[in-house]
Design a protein around this motif. Structure first.
Motif, PDB file in Angstrom:
ATOM      1  N   UNK A   3      24.173  30.928  38.358  1.00 47.71           N
ATOM      2  CA  UNK A   3      24.108  32.375  38.599  1.00 47.71           C
ATOM      3  C   UNK A   3      22.559  32.330  39.297  1.00 47.71           C
ATOM      4  N   UNK A   4      21.633  31.603  38.665  1.00 49.57           N
ATOM      5  CA  UNK A   4      20.281  31.451  39.317  1.00 49.57           C
ATOM      6  C   UNK A   4      20.327  31.172  40.619  1.00 49.57           C
ATOM      7  N   UNK A   5      20.975  30.048  41.250  1.00 48.91           N
ATOM      8  CA  UNK A   5      21.029  29.825  42.548  1.00 48.91           C
ATOM      9  C   UNK A   5      21.634  30.727  43.421  1.00 48.91           C
ATOM     10  N   UNK A   6      22.702  31.190  42.884  1.00 50.29           N
ATOM     11  CA  UNK A   6      23.520  32.248  43.761  1.00 50.29           C
ATOM     12  C   UNK A   6      22.853  33.632  43.916  1.00 50.29           C
ATOM     13  N   UNK A   7      21.973  34.010  42.886  1.00 54.96           N
ATOM     14  CA  UNK A   7      20.830  35.066  43.091  1.00 54.96           C
ATOM     15  C   UNK A   7      20.283  34.902  44.449  1.00 54.96           C
ATOM     16  N   UNK A  72      14.690  13.136  37.877  1.00 53.25           N
ATOM     17  CA  UNK A  72      14.892  12.474  39.186  1.00 53.25           C
ATOM     18  C   UNK A  72      15.774  12.600  40.131  1.00 53.25           C
ATOM     19  N   UNK A  73      16.987  13.095  39.518  1.00 54.31           N
ATOM     20  CA  UNK A  73      17.827  13.446  40.629  1.00 54.31           C
ATOM     21  C   UNK A  73      17.766  14.922  41.496  1.00 54.31           C
ATOM     22  N   UNK A  80      16.554  17.125  50.217  1.00 51.67           N
ATOM     23  CA  UNK A  80      17.665  17.456  51.093  1.00 51.67           C
ATOM     24  C   UNK A  80      17.955  18.892  51.402  1.00 51.67           C
ATOM     25  N   UNK A  81      17.697  19.530  50.311  1.00 51.33           N
ATOM     26  CA  UNK A  81      18.195  20.872  50.489  1.00 51.33           C
ATOM     27  C   UNK A  81      17.156  21.735  49.463  1.00 51.33           C
ATOM     28  N   UNK A  82      17.271  22.911  49.430  1.00 47.99           N
ATOM     29  CA  UNK A  82      16.439  24.193  48.595  1.00 47.99           C
ATOM     30  C   UNK A  82      16.674  24.181  47.354  1.00 47.99           C
ATOM     31  N   UNK A  83      15.767  24.792  46.643  1.00 43.58           N
ATOM     32  CA  UNK A  83      15.803  24.920  45.031  1.00 43.58           C
ATOM     33  C   UNK A  83      17.090  25.741  44.801  1.00 43.58           C
ATOM     34  N   UNK A  84      17.430  26.576  45.531  1.00 47.60           N
ATOM     35  CA  UNK A  84      18.587  27.585  45.037  1.00 47.60           C
ATOM     36  C   UNK A  84      19.809  26.478  45.256  1.00 47.60           C
ATOM     37  N   UNK A  85      20.216  25.910  46.138  1.00 49.15           N
ATOM     38  CA  UNK A  85      21.126  25.058  46.363  1.00 49.15           C
ATOM     39  C   UNK A  85      21.276  23.942  45.306  1.00 49.15           C
ATOM     40  N   UNK A  86      20.124  23.499  44.719  1.00 51.37           N
ATOM     41  CA  UNK A  86      19.946  22.397  43.805  1.00 51.37           C
ATOM     42  C   UNK A  86      20.286  22.967  42.430  1.00 51.37           C
ATOM     43  N   UNK A  87      20.093  24.265  42.102  1.00 53.74           N
ATOM     44  CA  UNK A  87      20.643  24.955  41.095  1.00 53.74           C
ATOM     45  C   UNK A  87      22.135  25.021  40.986  1.00 53.74           C
ATOM     46  N   UNK A  88      22.652  25.398  42.262  1.00 60.01           N
ATOM     47  CA  UNK A  88      24.134  25.563  42.433  1.00 60.01           C
ATOM     48  C   UNK A  88      24.937  24.256  41.835  1.00 60.01           C
ATOM     49  N   UNK A  89      24.311  23.170  42.790  1.00 57.67           N
ATOM     50  CA  UNK A  89      24.877  21.966  42.701  1.00 57.67           C
ATOM     51  C   UNK A  89      24.940  21.426  41.282  1.00 57.67           C
ATOM     52  N   UNK A  90      23.775  21.386  40.628  1.00 56.17           N
ATOM     53  CA  UNK A  90      23.538  20.960  39.379  1.00 56.17           C
ATOM     54  C   UNK A  90      24.532  21.865  38.273  1.00 56.17           C
ATOM     55  N   UNK A  91      24.593  23.107  38.619  1.00 58.37           N
ATOM     56  CA  UNK A  91      25.175  24.000  37.793  1.00 58.37           C
ATOM     57  C   UNK A  91      26.767  23.550  37.780  1.00 58.37           C
ATOM     58  N   UNK A  92      27.267  23.236  39.129  1.00 54.59           N
ATOM     59  CA  UNK A  92      28.707  22.964  39.127  1.00 54.59           C
ATOM     60  C   UNK A  92      29.127  21.604  38.437  1.00 54.59           C
ATOM     61  N   UNK A  93      28.058  20.525  38.620  1.00 53.32           N
ATOM     62  CA  UNK A  93      28.117  19.160  38.286  1.00 53.32           C
ATOM     63  C   UNK A  93      28.235  19.336  36.666  1.00 53.32           C
ATOM     64  N   UNK A  94      27.349  20.221  35.903  1.00 52.69           N
ATOM     65  CA  UNK A  94      27.199  20.302  34.559  1.00 52.69           C
ATOM     66  C   UNK A  94      28.364  20.856  33.746  1.00 52.69           C
ATOM     67  N   UNK A  95      28.988  21.909  34.564  1.00 52.03           N
ATOM     68  CA  UNK A  95      29.964  22.607  34.262  1.00 52.03           C
ATOM     69  C   UNK A  95      31.247  21.634  34.220  1.00 52.03           C
ATOM     70  N   UNK A  96      31.602  20.926  35.259  1.00 52.59           N
ATOM     71  CA  UNK A  96      32.753  19.813  35.198  1.00 52.59           C
ATOM     72  C   UNK A  96      32.339  18.838  33.981  1.00 52.59           C
ATOM     73  N   UNK A  97      31.291  18.429  33.843  1.00 50.07           N
ATOM     74  CA  UNK A  97      30.940  17.286  32.802  1.00 50.07           C
ATOM     75  C   UNK A  97      31.129  17.972  31.555  1.00 50.07           C
TER      76      UNK A  97
END
Length: 127
Positions: A3-7, A72-73, A80-97
């Motif tokens: 949600x933070x990244x999507x905002x 580190x990740x 490679x990308x902005x902070x908002x995209x990092x939030x979305x990427x990590x949020x999706x990864x953590x949701x799957x995990x």
């Protein structure tokens, strides 16, 4: 996190975005807050004072290692990308995990006492 990244990706008004982020963080820490108290109380109930430092260090070591790997990740992704995209990427990864972890826990956590193996119950063999 998502949600933070999507905002930021959607481009919401700064004030509205800030309110959503504060609400999400407050909700996260309200849910997370009792965990530390309950886990400490639980571990203290089933261990002796000589065993507690070993249990706490064994519990905190993986947490610290995982936090370092995440840091580190995140820094690598920020190349490679902005902070908002990092939030979305990590949020999706953590949701799957988290979903896989919950699925695994169905068969191993919360069993009746007779369903646990002898190895799981006796932890005094560790020292």
């Amino acid at each position: 996190m998502i949600a933070i990244g999507l905002c930021e990706i959607i481009g919401l008004n700064f004030g509205l975005s800030l309110e959503i982020i504060f609400i999400m963080l407050a909700l996260q820490y309200m849910i997370k807050g009792p965990y530390y108290t309950l886990i400490k109380r639980y571990l203290n109930s089933f261990s002796s004072s000589s065993m507690r430092p070993k249990i706490y260090s064994a519990m905190e070591l993986p947490y610290s290692i995982i936090r370092a790997i995440i840091a580190f990740s995140c820094s690598w992704l920020l190349d490679f990308t902005t902070t908002s995209y990092v939030y979305v990427i990590l949020g999706c990864i953590f949701t799957v995990v988290f979903i896989f972890l919950l699925d695994h826990m169905k068969t191993t956590v919360g069993l009746k006492p007779e369903e646990y193996s002898k190895k799981d119950i006796t932890f005094t063999e560790l020292h």
